[in-house]
Structures are given as C-alpha cells and as structure tokens.
Design a protein around this motif. Sequence first.
Motif, PDB file in Angstrom:
ATOM      1  N   LEU A 193       0.809  -1.215   0.000  1.00  0.00           N
ATOM      2  CA  LEU A 193       0.000   0.000   0.000  1.00  0.00           C
ATOM      3  C   LEU A 193       0.843   1.265   0.000  1.00  0.00           C
ATOM      4  N   ARG A 239      -4.261  -0.913  -6.858  1.00  0.00           N
ATOM      5  CA  ARG A 239      -4.239  -1.398  -5.475  1.00  0.00           C
ATOM      6  C   ARG A 239      -5.645  -1.295  -4.858  1.00  0.00           C
ATOM      7  N   THR A 240      -5.926  -2.204  -3.944  1.00  0.00           N
ATOM      8  CA  THR A 240      -7.132  -2.077  -3.135  1.00  0.00           C
ATOM      9  C   THR A 240      -6.983  -2.959  -1.890  1.00  0.00           C
ATOM     10  N   THR A 241      -7.895  -2.775  -0.920  1.00  0.00           N
ATOM     11  CA  THR A 241      -7.870  -3.614   0.282  1.00  0.00           C
ATOM     12  C   THR A 241      -9.251  -4.257   0.411  1.00  0.00           C
ATOM     13  N   PRO A 265      -4.374  -6.240   1.619  1.00  0.00           N
ATOM     14  CA  PRO A 265      -4.068  -5.515   0.376  1.00  0.00           C
ATOM     15  C   PRO A 265      -3.911  -6.444  -0.824  1.00  0.00           C
ATOM     16  N   GLN A 266      -4.398  -5.952  -1.979  1.00  0.00           N
ATOM     17  CA  GLN A 266      -4.217  -6.658  -3.252  1.00  0.00           C
ATOM     18  C   GLN A 266      -3.554  -5.678  -4.224  1.00  0.00           C
ATOM     19  N   ARG A 267      -2.705  -6.213  -5.103  1.00  0.00           N
ATOM     20  CA  ARG A 267      -1.962  -5.313  -5.997  1.00  0.00           C
ATOM     21  C   ARG A 267      -1.754  -5.987  -7.342  1.00  0.00           C
TER      22      ARG A 267
END
Length: 929
Positions: free
Chosen positions: A55, A889-891, A903-905
């Motif tokens: 992040l 990116r997001t969570t 978190p994902q990326r």
Amino acid sequence: GIFTSGTWEEKSDEISFADFKFSVTHHYLVQDSTDKEGKDEVLEDVIPQSMQDLLCMNNDFPPRAHCLVRWYGLREFVVIAPAANHDAVLSESKCNLLLSSVSIALGNTGCQVPLFVQIHHKWRRMYVGECQGHGVRTDFEMVHLRKVPNQYTHLSGLLDIFKSKIGCPLTPLPPVSIAIRFTYVLQDWQQYFWPQQPPDIDALVGGEVGGLEFGKLPFGACEDPISELHLATTWPHLTEGIVVDNDVYSDLDPIQAPHWSVRVRKAENPQCLLGDFVTEFFKICRRKESTDEILGRSTFEEEGREIADITHALSKLTEPAPVPIHKLSVSNMVHTAKKKIRKHRGVEESPLNNDVLNTILLFLFPDAASEKPLDGSSSIDSNNPVSESEDYNLYNQFKSAPSDSLTYKLALCLCMINFYHGGLKGVAHLWQEFVLEMRFRWENNFLIPGLASGPPDLRCCLLHQKLQMLNCCIERKKARDEGRKTNTSDMYPGDAGKAGDQLGPDNLKDMDKEKGEVGKSWDSWSDSEEEFFECLSDTEELKGNGQESGKKGGPKEMTSLKPEGRLYQHGKLTLLHNGEPLYIPVTQEPAPMTEDLLEEQSEVLAKLGTSAEGAHLRARMQSACLLSDMESFKAANPGCFLEDFVRWYSPRDYIEEEVIDEKGNMVLKGELSARMKIPSNMWVEAWETAKPIPARRQRRLFDDTREAEKVLHYLAVQKPADLARHLLPCVIHAAVLKVKEEENLENISSVKKIIKQIITHSSKVLHFPNPEDKKLEEIILQITNVEAIIARARSLKAKFGTEKCEQEEEKEDLERFVSCLLEQPEVLVVGAGRGHAGKIIHKLFVNAQRAAAMAPPEEELKRMGSPEERRQNSVSDFPPPAGRELILRTTVPRPAPYSRALPQRMYSVLTKEDFRLAVKMKITDADVH
C-alpha cells in the motif's frame, strides 16, 4: 524514495535439488539501525513487511532496482534460479514441485521473506513465488505475452482483469487506487543541437592560423554522446472513476501529468577526438619497423651498387684521386643524404607535404625564421610565473617534459601527423627531419630552442635529457670556438661554486660580471686540430724534485712558476706558507649525464666488487673531477699545499683551533681533519699526482664531441615505436592538461575527482622505465571517459539552452538540472510540464514530431490563418508512449465477507513487444485450513 537512494545488497549461494543446481540469492535493502530496533517487538497479528509495502505509494517506479522490486514493490526477497545460464525450468510438473517445496520450507521455518522461483528461459524474466506470515499467505503470479490483447491496452480493460482476479464477495467493491506512468522517448535531437565542430585540417597548414594549431590537442565527441531522452509522466494517486482511459478516449495528457521525470541514455563508446588521438599514438608503440624500413631504402645507401662491391675496395684506395678535404664535413653528408632521400622517394611520394613539414619545423624551431638563431633562444624563461603553477609541474610526476619545451611540442606534432597527415610514415619522416636538424645545429653551433639551460633534468623523459645533453655539447663547443677567436689567455670564466659559501654577495656579483655572457661553461681552452697539449709537455721542469719538494716545504722552484688560469682573488684566505693571496682557479665543470649514462656508470662501479683493488680503482674513477680541480688550483697558486686546497675546496676538513703560543699569545692553529690524515688516502694520492696545469690545457672531463655524436647516433637509431614510448608520457601529460582546461569551463565536480585519480594513477605508472601496455591503456581509457562526460555535459547544455537564459535564476536552475542528469539515474522536473525545463523538453518533443511528420514548425503554424488549416497541419505534441506502466491497489476481504481485509496489488507494463502482469493475491489462513 528509499528504493532509489538506499543501498541494495545481495548474498548468493549454490544448492543442489534433485540433481539440479540452483543459485539462491537474497536481495535486500540495507535498513537503518533505528528501523531495526522497532522491529524487535514482534506483534501477533502484524502482516509481513512485503505485504505492508503493497500500500506504500512512495516507491512505485524506482529508476534503478531489480525487476521484482519494480513489479511487486518489495524491499527484501529471495530468488531461486537455475545456476547455469542455459538451464531452465520449463515443464509444469517441475515448476509445481519447486513451488510446493518452497511452500513447505516457508511453513516449516516461519520465514516471512517472499521466495521466488525463476521459470522458463532466463530472457523472459518469469517468476512465481510465495510469502507466508501470521495467518496470511501471498501468491505472486505473472502473465507474460508478446502480443498484447487489444482490450488490455488501456486502464478500463486492466481494471476488469484486476477485479475478476480478486473475486471479492462484497457487491459494492472498495475503490481501486491507481498509479500510472507513461514513458516517451525522444531520439531525434535535431542535428543543430550538437555543438562539436570537426577540426579544420586545411587551417592547420599555412594561412592565417600558421603552426599555432600544432600545439593544441583536439577535444570533444564526433557524434552526439547523448542518444535518447526518456520522459516519464506520472499520475501517482488516482482513484477509479476520476480518470477515463479506454479504447475510444483518454484523459491522460502528458502535459497535464503532475510529475515529470527525465533520464538520458548515453551513446555507447562515442567516438572522442582526444581519446582517438592518444590511442592512435599509443598504437605506434607496438610497431616493429625501423625508420628506414618505413621510408624505403636506407638514407645513406649509395646509388651505385658497384661501389658496394668488395673486390674494388683496394684498387679504390690505391688510386691517386685527390680528396677534397673541405667536403668531408658532416653537414655536407647530411645535405647529400637529403638529396638521396628525395631521389629515391620522389617529392610526390614524400609522406609529408612540404607545406605541412615547413609549418611544423617553424613551430618547433621558431628561431629558424630569423637569419641567425639567437643565443638566448635555448633557455626557457625561468622567471615565467606559469612555471610555478601545479599544472606546469605535472611533468615531474609524469616524467614527461615541461609544457613549453621542444620535446613536448614534438610529441604533439607527431601525434597530429600520425592522425591527420600520413600516419606512421609521416611520423618517421618528421623524425628523420628532426634528427637532421639536430645534426645541423651541432655542426653550426646553433643552440636548440625550447630547452632549459644546464645539465639534463633527470625528472624529465630520457629523450628530453638527450636533447638537453646535446645542447650542453653545443654550448661547450660554441664557447670554445668563440674563446679561440678572441684568444683570451688568462681570464677564463669557470665554476667557482665550490667556494660559494665563503664568498660575499659583492664578490659573487663581480664574478658574474667577469663571467659575462659565456658563464654557462668552463669554455675556452684549446682543443682544435691545430694545437694540442699533452698534459706533461710544459711541466717537465717539475719532474722529480719539483713535485717531491712541493710536498715537503714550498720550494723556490714552485713559487717561481708563473701563475695561470686564475679566476679572481679570494676575499679572505691567503696561502699558509708564503702569505700570498689565495686565487680561485678556473675549473672544469663536471660532465653532465643523462639517466642511462648514470645507470651504466653505476653498473661499472658495482662490477668492480668489494676487493681492495676494486675499491681503489673505483675511487680513482670517481676522483677525475677532484684531480682536475687540484691541477687548476696548483696552476693558479704556485707554491701551495694540500692544506690550502682543502681550506678552499672542503672547509670542513680543515680544523682551526685557538692555542697559546710560546709567548703566551692566542693564535689560530689549523690542521687537516682525521679523514685527510689517513695514510695514502685518495686526496693525498691525487694531490701528489696533480701537476700545475690550468683548466684550458687539461684533458677534458667532458668530451663534448664524443658525447654529441653519441646523442645524435642515439636519436638516429630510434624506431618510431621507441620514439612513441619516449613521448607517450608527454602526450598523456598534454591530454590531462587539455581535459583540465575543458573541465574548468564546465565545472563538473565529479569530473574533478576523476582527473585527480587519473593524475595519481599516471604518476605511479609512468615513473617506471617500461610501463605495462595494459596500465597505459587504462590511463587512456580514463581520459576518454572524462572527455565523454564533458561532451555529454556540453551536449545537454546546448540542448537545454543554458547559455540563452536571460534570467540568472532560470540559468542556475537549468545548470543544476543538467548536472543532475549526468550523475543521477532519473531527475525530477520541477514544475512538471509548466516548469522552465519542462517547457524546453515539451518544445524538443514538438520539434521532433514535426520533423518526423514533415510538418511546418510551430512558428509557421501560428502565422496560418484559419483554425481548419491549423488543425490539418497540426501534429500531436508527443509520440505514442514507448511504455505504459499501471499499478492497481485495493484492500478487500477474501474469499469470504468476514475474512480479514488485506491488500491486493496488480502491476502491468505494456511496450511494443512485451506485455506483463504481476499480480499479488492474498488468501487468509482460515481458508487454507
């Protein structure tokens, strides 16, 4: 920004797994100690560092880092790859076996560092990996395609992939944050931006410039040393929905990008004039040919082959042909040699054009322009303030020659001839002419210009010493010939340095006046063919009783001799036995020597060994100068004793004490020192054998004729390769001075450091007699590299127009920007497209685009009337981006709504021939069970 500014380190090892060798490499960013202290307290639910980095948006596009750092944003990871370059993990089963092994290893050890396995061929840079933490597991996946699917060339398509990959159970998905970077490449710099002017070869000969150009080295790159400019336009913090980018329309205009950064791509090994000059000259060092082989038949070879026939030799000797004596002089031989050279070479074939040759010779020997060379032209002005500077004294460190000397100029001329006018043949031709000029000057008593007077300077290269030696010979011969003309009998200028410590300043001044112009040598005793003095000829009355009684007690016969060879009266001293004033004699100066002669002499002395006989012989060889001075002293002071000589010559060896005599008065009593009283010591022996002969009639200590012939022979037999070896230190010296001079104009701090390193390195290498070729090549490469850096600085300054800035502040900003471009991998453009540097970069792209599309330039577009005309002729300001990089990116919680939000990326890069997706997917531990 720590990924760029921090230090990356790596450790490697090799392991075997299922009979297959792997290399395991640990890559990590060196952390500050303060960071480490905080990490000691391990919390239960803290996710691994690699997941926290997901992040963090401050290190998104590091300009210089491992590809995995760029793709996954990691600061520490381990890579397992096949050890041999040609090995590769190609089959799916092998890949799965490796991954499952990695997974078990991570689970067993509790290691939280991500572990990657390289699969497929090395050039594809394909990695799959895993990371395990407290109740969390991350899978690192990758997609690599050569052909890009159309739906993934823009943001909206990539968002679709990302969302489908996440598989989030929540219906309104949390917003996705986006970072975008487009890279534009500028290759066509427009030719007029390259400032280097090629040297004008025609101007080097004749015309207004004359020979002045021969003393200068060229400088700069022949091609633009900056090949490309890469502009990266970045949108670091966007949110989904703010920006539109699909196959129909895009909001992403580079001009509007909030961040601009620039990097330049340097041309690989640009051709640099100074580097080429020195390299080409260095190549001569490896050639084997002699001057005669290069220029054709031997210069002194007779035209008629029949003369060489040995059978005619005796009949030729017995023939009563008259021999014209006057034609046997060496200068005549030289002139006939010149004619022969021209005959069998032909003027057209001559490697050097006559104009070029004359220009160079005039540059080397400026005194040749006047009718009669000036006497003073030989010495370099010692009061020159330049000589005090650090640059001038570099020749001491490099063992070259002073930068205003003939040797230095000769090195530069040979360099230029080798590069522009005839190569090796031209070098051989110029050297031959140079040797003939030396011979001519020796024959005609003309001093060689551009050499400091006095004995050879052993701090300089051997060739420079040889030329100084020849000058010493010419000085002696000239002074002797002039002395014979004026026929002065008693006053001969000489060397009174031995008594210098006893002379007052007034006496020294008087002595200088008496010495006059010819004071450089001990001059004018006669040594011509007409008169020749045998050492004993006029001293026969001294044989036997004269010398014997001379030792015992000052006989009348000795005092009745007429004094000869007096320089002037000593101020204070008188002879001990008869109270006559002591006269300082005219003495011979010791023979000047070059370093090779000194080496020869020391070898001879060393070979005499340590036996008594050897030591005695060595002492006799070393006392030739002492004996000569004793003879001069005896001639100037009839009736003198050894004590008198020692008082003048070596005052420390005469000890005076105050004693009380019989009458009770204090008187000075003197005696010789202990070393002088040793029976049959060298001084006593020399004094006994010395006869009262003035310097002008002694055998010469320095046979200038023989020494000059030795020097001329030495010069004549030098091959071009030997010559290049002798003069290479001068060429390197000149190149360093040129680089320093050019750097002063640019003021680049990194270059200053490199130049200091070159000087230190060169002074170590060049001080040895035969430096290794490899070390010399290293020095030349260092000089070329510095030249390339300076050329790059000039190229960038010209392109960014730092000189055209009217405002001082803008100029300083631009210069700072240019110097950062040279030293840093990537430079942030202050103010992006609206800043001063940004506007210039924009204009460069616009001009390049118009030139590529053959469209009218910007100025003409403004003049055009209707907006339609402008639209038809307008070309986009920027080319299509060469590379597009996006990070999404997001969570989210997955796979269930009650899972922990993690978190994902996804990183994607898109170039002409490459499409890559690097995805990090998280799975919570509960789901694994």
